[in-house]
Scaffold this motif. Sequence first.
Motif, PDB file in Angstrom:
ATOM      1  N   ARG A 133       0.828  -1.194   0.000  1.00  0.00           N
ATOM      2  CA  ARG A 133       0.000   0.000   0.000  1.00  0.00           C
ATOM      3  C   ARG A 133       0.865   1.246   0.000  1.00  0.00           C
ATOM      4  NH1 ARG A 133      -1.959  -1.499   6.051  1.00  0.00           N
ATOM      5  NH2 ARG A 133      -0.179  -0.644   7.181  1.00  0.00           N
ATOM      6  N   ALA A 185      -3.665   4.528  -0.314  1.00  0.00           N
ATOM      7  CA  ALA A 185      -4.357   3.625  -1.240  1.00  0.00           C
ATOM      8  C   ALA A 185      -3.642   2.286  -1.248  1.00  0.00           C
ATOM      9  CB  ALA A 185      -4.379   4.210  -2.649  1.00  0.00           C
ATOM     10  N   VAL A 241      -6.088   9.553  -6.451  1.00  0.00           N
ATOM     11  CA  VAL A 241      -6.804   9.789  -5.197  1.00  0.00           C
ATOM     12  C   VAL A 241      -6.451  11.191  -4.729  1.00  0.00           C
ATOM     13  CG1 VAL A 241      -6.926   7.366  -4.512  1.00  0.00           C
ATOM     14  CG2 VAL A 241      -4.939   8.722  -3.843  1.00  0.00           C
ATOM     15  N   TRP A 270      -8.530   9.887   2.431  1.00  0.00           N
ATOM     16  CA  TRP A 270      -8.337   9.890   0.979  1.00  0.00           C
ATOM     17  C   TRP A 270      -9.580   9.367   0.274  1.00  0.00           C
ATOM     18  CZ3 TRP A 270      -4.014  11.868  -1.325  1.00  0.00           C
ATOM     19  CH2 TRP A 270      -2.982  12.237  -0.450  1.00  0.00           C
ATOM     20  N   PRO A 304     -11.701   7.353  -2.691  1.00  0.00           N
ATOM     21  CA  PRO A 304     -11.455   6.131  -3.468  1.00  0.00           C
ATOM     22  C   PRO A 304     -10.795   6.518  -4.800  1.00  0.00           C
ATOM     23  CG  PRO A 304     -13.721   6.191  -2.670  1.00  0.00           C
ATOM     24  CD  PRO A 304     -13.118   7.549  -2.405  1.00  0.00           C
ATOM     25  N   PRO A 305     -10.092   5.583  -5.433  1.00  0.00           N
ATOM     26  CA  PRO A 305      -9.420   5.921  -6.692  1.00  0.00           C
ATOM     27  C   PRO A 305     -10.407   6.130  -7.835  1.00  0.00           C
ATOM     28  CG  PRO A 305      -9.154   3.589  -6.204  1.00  0.00           C
ATOM     29  CD  PRO A 305      -9.819   4.209  -5.013  1.00  0.00           C
TER      30      PRO A 305
END
Length: 166
Positions: free
Chosen positions: A28, A48, A102, A111, A113-114
Amino acid sequence: DPRTGVLYNFYESIQYTDAAGSAVVFARFEVVRSTDGGVTWSGPTVVATDSSVQPVNPNTGQPLRTGFGLPFPAIDPRTGELYMAYEGSDFTGGRYNQIQLVHSTDRGRTWTPPVRVNADPTVPAFTPSIAVTTAGDVGVTYYDLRTLRPGNTTTLPTSTWLTVSP
């Protein structure tokens, strides 16, 4: 952060099951912050999950050298909003990488979500670079293989792209 002097350090954190690195527990992207010029740092915050896979030439299976596993951060100089672009396979079910983005509006504590940045979701995309203008426009450059034709095993035509979001 040019407004406050806060330093941010983005990196990839990988934990393996054993010293031999036979299996990954997690991979990550994380960030730490310093408000005193780097003398002390906050604990890590997860930005992320690194869902990137080894990029390969779709016609030969040969590995490609790209920016997979590397975070590409940027900061909005007006607001301090943080952004990070990276290669990930969240939108392809682990088949190949796309450019994912992100962002954080609270100094990196939480953060989004992508989201997928690259325009053509049907081809591998890789090695993003990101910058934010003084007007707040977010620009991401990246490469993709949309011009690679099936059966071409002698060359690897690669396209460079820029996408901008206000």
